[in-house]
Every structure is written in structure tokens, then in C-alpha cells.
Design an enzyme around this catalytic site. Structure first.
Site, PDB file in Angstrom:
ATOM      1  N   ARG A   1       4.152 -19.766   2.652  1.00 44.95           N
ATOM      2  CA  ARG A   1       3.734 -20.040   4.038  1.00 44.95           C
ATOM      3  C   ARG A   1       3.676 -21.538   4.341  1.00 44.95           C
ATOM      4  NH1 ARG A   1       3.178 -14.909   5.603  1.00 44.95           N
ATOM      5  NH2 ARG A   1       2.036 -13.512   4.245  1.00 44.95           N
TER       6      ARG A   1
ATOM      7  N   ASP B   1      -3.756 -15.533   7.130  1.00 44.84           N
ATOM      8  CA  ASP B   1      -2.487 -16.014   6.561  1.00 44.84           C
ATOM      9  C   ASP B   1      -1.712 -16.917   7.523  1.00 44.84           C
ATOM     10  OD1 ASP B   1      -2.978 -14.658   4.224  1.00 44.84           O
ATOM     11  OD2 ASP B   1      -1.890 -12.866   4.857  1.00 44.84           O
TER      12      ASP B   1
ATOM     13  N   ARG C   1      -6.025 -18.131  -9.466  1.00 47.96           N
ATOM     14  CA  ARG C   1      -6.825 -17.575  -8.353  1.00 47.96           C
ATOM     15  C   ARG C   1      -7.976 -16.697  -8.865  1.00 47.96           C
ATOM     16  NH1 ARG C   1      -2.606 -15.344  -4.020  1.00 47.96           N
ATOM     17  NH2 ARG C   1      -4.492 -15.275  -2.751  1.00 47.96           N
TER      18      ARG C   1
ATOM     19  N   ARG D   1       0.827  -1.215   0.000  1.00 47.94           N
ATOM     20  CA  ARG D   1       0.000   0.000   0.000  1.00 47.94           C
ATOM     21  C   ARG D   1       0.860   1.264   0.000  1.00 47.94           C
ATOM     22  NH1 ARG D   1      -2.749  -4.293   1.840  1.00 47.94           N
ATOM     23  NH2 ARG D   1      -5.017  -4.287   2.025  1.00 47.94           N
TER      24      ARG D   1
END
Ligand code: S3P
Length: 445
Positions: A399, A325, A129, A31
Site C-alpha cells: 500500500r 488500510d 508483527r 475467508r
């Protein structure tokens, strides 16, 4: 896709100890570049995450005319010379979001407001996705968006234009969707609001005011933006706190390795990101928050974690977006607890960098865990240790690779974790920092 790279992990040779500073927050790093690029003036950023995902965002805005100057060798400090809200230029080539869903979805909102044509691509994971969750609302605001599978899959072709603000009710609890629509709202005629079914991370709402654009928080589920027509580079440096999603790997590792005692320095504890603390506290983890403070618009604290016996629990569905997450590594905590861990209503995990319910269930089962996959979650029966001596596949998902490296700390022998190179997207210093607290993990060769 970041395929390749094998980690060799575990078991820990002794208690984990030390102070560790994990890198800057990934969501906020994205951002900061986006808003810096759209602002008038020079935005100075510190604590930036030097991960591949964030570099992809920087490169996309450079391709549209913003100038990024790195101020140190580590690429954690930078200046962005913005072009102003209406100053982006049509990119000459396709924009590449790499592995990053956040980059692709938020930038879709910005491209929707541009009076030019752009095409955005990504890697194989990103191309699989769903994108209609952002394409549909910006189309409703007036942009033309198309892509594979009826406009739901990347590459996306976006022809922006005059947008009209709208009151969008999102069917999915997603900060990426909310942020995409709010960013499109910067360019729209009239107000734009987003209402979500569950509250999600609010970094966009917290960061926009630093650039002079207020966002009204109508209630916990609705944010409203009245476009003020320009963004201005903040006078103060935009400081990015340490990423709680990265910290969680070490928090779980310290919890499960007997005798451990670590301190995670100055971690973001925004209530929309601290779901992992709440889940772990319910598992009776030994976590203590110290030195609470603010970094820019975000709360932080040092988090001390000592090892203890973890217990099973049922995750409150309202906490899921706040820990979205962290579930891969929370599954590891659950697999090494002394009870039953139940997660429902977490079907979003199936559309992350990999299908995280399936990839974690497969990897943990290979190590002897008792985990039952559900369409929208998992039921995990904890046990006292896992067995190593196997090779598991991280499927190019950062992850999954890091979660399995943590799990390996409490195994009888090492495991190999294949397709782990994607760690570079969010936590390039993971192996070095893990070793610094005593985790047993290294790259093959
Ligand atoms: C993010 C939002 C979450 C999260 C992702 C980062 C963001 O995605 O999983 O890693 O920065 O807004 P969703 O909004 O799809 O849940």
C-alpha cells in the site's frame, strides 16, 4: 519479504478517465477459502483476488487436505473441495502465510481447534508483527501456542485441542482478532463472543451464515457464535465484490489530477469498509454512488469520482477501523489538499505490513510534503503540488508503493519507488489498470 521491484511514477500527462473494475476483496477472498476448506461439499467462488496473500491461504489449506481447483486462467474463479469441520490433517511441513497478517491471524483460530500440531511461518515483515493479540485468546480457550518473544512473534507453534467457548473482550479494534476468536469458536464447547472497543469489518459474520453457521450480532461491538457443529458448502456461488481498499488508490488519483472523471465499478460499500468514502466526503471530494446493489451478503455500488479541490479535516476516531488500510493513500490526498489534516488514535498503522505512519511520512517528506509524525497518527498541512525527482522506499509494503505512485501523478517530475514488488500481494493488476485510466506509472525495465 517481497523486496525489490522499482516503479517509476508520475506526473500524469492529462486527466484520468474511464471505467475501471478493480479485483476482488482480499479479506473476503481469504475467508472464502477458509470456510470452503472447513465445509462439507464443494464451494464455488467467483471474484477471488489472485494475489499472493490469498494464494498463501489456499496453499496452507491444501497442505491440510482441502482441494483447490482453479476454474480460469486468471485464478479469479475456483472450487474448494472442503474436508468438513473436523477433517483437516496435520500438515507435514511448516505452513507459510507469506506477507499476510490476515491469513496468519485467522488461521491461528482454526489451528487452535485442531487435534494436531502445526507451525506457521511468514516473511520478515510478518515475523515482526504482534501475534499475542490472537495467541492470548486462543490459549485462554485451551490451545497451546508458542512463538518467539514469549509467544508474540512468528514462527508460531500451535497444538490445538478441545476448546472452551468464552466471552472475549478485545483490547484492540481488529477484525483479524475478532475473526480468529470466532473461527476458534466453531470448534469450542459452548458459545463464543467477541466484544471490541470499536466496530470493525464484519465479513466473517456475514460469510459464516452462507455456510449454515449463524452469528448473532448482539450490538455494534459484540458478535456471538453458538457452534452448530458443521459448515456446509453454499448452493450458490460465493461472489466476492471488488475491493474498496484497491479502489481508493484510483479515487484519490482522480481527485487530485485536474479534469479527471472515472467510474469504479461495483465496489464493496459495506459500512465497515467505506470509511475512506466518509473521510474523502469530509475532504469535499466529488464522489457519487450509483447503481447500489448486493453481491452475496455485501452491498456494492459504482463510484464516480471527479477531480476537485480537497480540504483538510480531522478524522473521527470511530471511522479509523473502517478505513484502516486506506490511510497511506488518504495521507496523499491530505498532502495535496488546501488545509490541515489531523489523524489521532491510529497507532495500529504502526503494526501493518510496515510502520505506515513512519514509511509514509518519510516518503512524502522526500517529495516536499509537510507532514508531522505523531505516535498515534499524523498532522499534514496540504499544498498544491509535490516535487519529484527523488527515490522513495516502499519497504516491501504494497500500500505504500501504490500510494506513492498516486502521489507522483501530481508532481513536477517522476519519482522512483523502490521495494514495490509487494503490490502482487493485494493488487497484481495495479499498474495495468492505473495505465488504463491514464496514470503515468510503469515498472523499471
Ligand atoms: C483485515 C483486518 C484489518 C486490515 C487487514 C485485513 C481482515 O486488520 O488491516 O488488511 O481481513 O480482517 P486488523 O484487524 O489488524 O486491523
Amino acid at each position: 519479504m517481497n523486496i525489490g521491484g522499482t516503479l517509476i511514477a508520475g506526473p500524469a500527462k492529462g486527466p484520468l478517465q474511464g471505467n475501471v473494475s478493480v479485483p476482488g476483496d482480499k479479506s473476503m477472498s481469504h475467508r472464502s477459502i477458509m470456510l470452503g476448506a472447513l465445509a462439507e461439499g464443494v464451494t464455488k467462488i467467483e471474484g477471488f483476488l489472485p494475489g499472493d496473500d490469498n494464494f498463501a491461504t489456499a496453499a496452507m489449506f491444501e497442505a491440510m487436505g482441502a482441494k483447490v481447483t482453479w476454474l480460469n486462467k486468471d485464478k479469479t474463479a475456483l472450487e474448494v473441495q472442503g474436508v468438513g469441520l473436523y477433517g483437516l490433517k496435520e500438515p507435514e511441513n511448516v505452513l507459510d502465510a507469506g506477507n499476510s497478517g490476515t491469513a496468519a491471524r485467522l488461521i491461528t483460530g482454526i489451528l487452535a481447534g485442531q487435534d494436531f500440531h502445526s507451525v506457521m511461518v511468514g516473511d520478515a515483515s510478518l515475523h515482526s508483527r504482534p501475534m499475542s493479540r490472537v495467541a492470548d485468546p486462543v490459549r485462554a480457550m485451551g490451545a497451546k501456542v508458542d512463538g518467539r518473544e514469549g509467544g508474540n512473534k512468528m514462527p508460531l507453534s500451535i497444538r490445538g485441542g478441545k476448546l472452551k467457548g468464552m466471552d472475549f473482550v478485545s483490547p484492540v479494534a481488529s477484525a483479524q482478532v475478532k475473526s480468529c476468536v470466532l473461527l476458534a469458536g466453531l470448534f469450542a464447547e459452548g458459545d463464543t463472543s467477541v466484544t471490541e472497543p470499536k466496530a470493525t469489518r464484519d465479513h466473517t459474520e456475514r460469510m459464516l451464515p452462507l455456510f449454515g453457521q449463524d452469528v448473532e450480532r448482539v450490538d455494534a461491538f459484540t458478535s456471538r457464535l453458538k457452534p452448530c457443529g458443521k459448515l456446509t458448502a453454499p448452493k450458490d456461488v460465493v461472489q466476492i465484490p471488488a475491493d474498496p481498499s484497491s479502489a481508493t488508490f484510483f479515487a484519490v488519483a482522480a481527485s487530485i489530477v485536474e479534469g479527471s472523471d472515472i467510474v469504479l465499478n461495483s465496489i464493496g460499500i459495506n459500512p465497515r469498509r467505506d470509511g475512506w468514502c466518509r473521510v474523502m466526503a469530509d475532504m469535499q471530494a466529488d464522489l457519487t454512488l450509483e447503481a447500489e446493489n448486493m453481491v452475496g451478503a455485501e452491498p456494492v455500488a459504482d463510484i464516480r469520482v471527479k477531480s476537485t479541490t480537497l480540504h483538510g479535516m480531522t478524522v473521527n476516531p470511530n471511522d479509523i477501523p473502517d478505513a484502516i488500510d486506506e490511510f497511506p493513500v488518504l495521507f496523499v490526498a491530505a498532502a495535496l489538499s488546501d488545509g490541515e489534516f489531523i489523524l489521532n488514535e491510529a497507532e495500529e498503522l504502526r503494526v501493518k505490513e510496515s510502520d505506515r505512519i513512519a514509511t509514509m511520512a518519510t516518503a512524502l517528506k522526500a517529495c516536499g510534503a509537510n507532514i508531522e509524525e505523531k505516535e498515534d497518527g499524523a498532522v499534514i498541512q496540504g499544498q498544491s503540488c509535490l516535487k519529484g525527482g527523488v527515490t522513495v522506499d516502499a519497504h516491501g509494503d504494497h500500500r505504500i508503493a501504490m500510494a506513492m505512485a498516486v502521489a507522483a501523478q501530481r508532481m513536477d517530475v517522476e519519482i522512483h519507488i523502490e521495494n514495490a514488488a509487494a503490490i502482487a500481494t493485494s493488487f497484481p493488476s495495479f499498474v495495468d489498470l492505473a495505465q488504463s485510466i491514464g496514470m503515468n506509472v510503469h515498472w523499471e525495465n
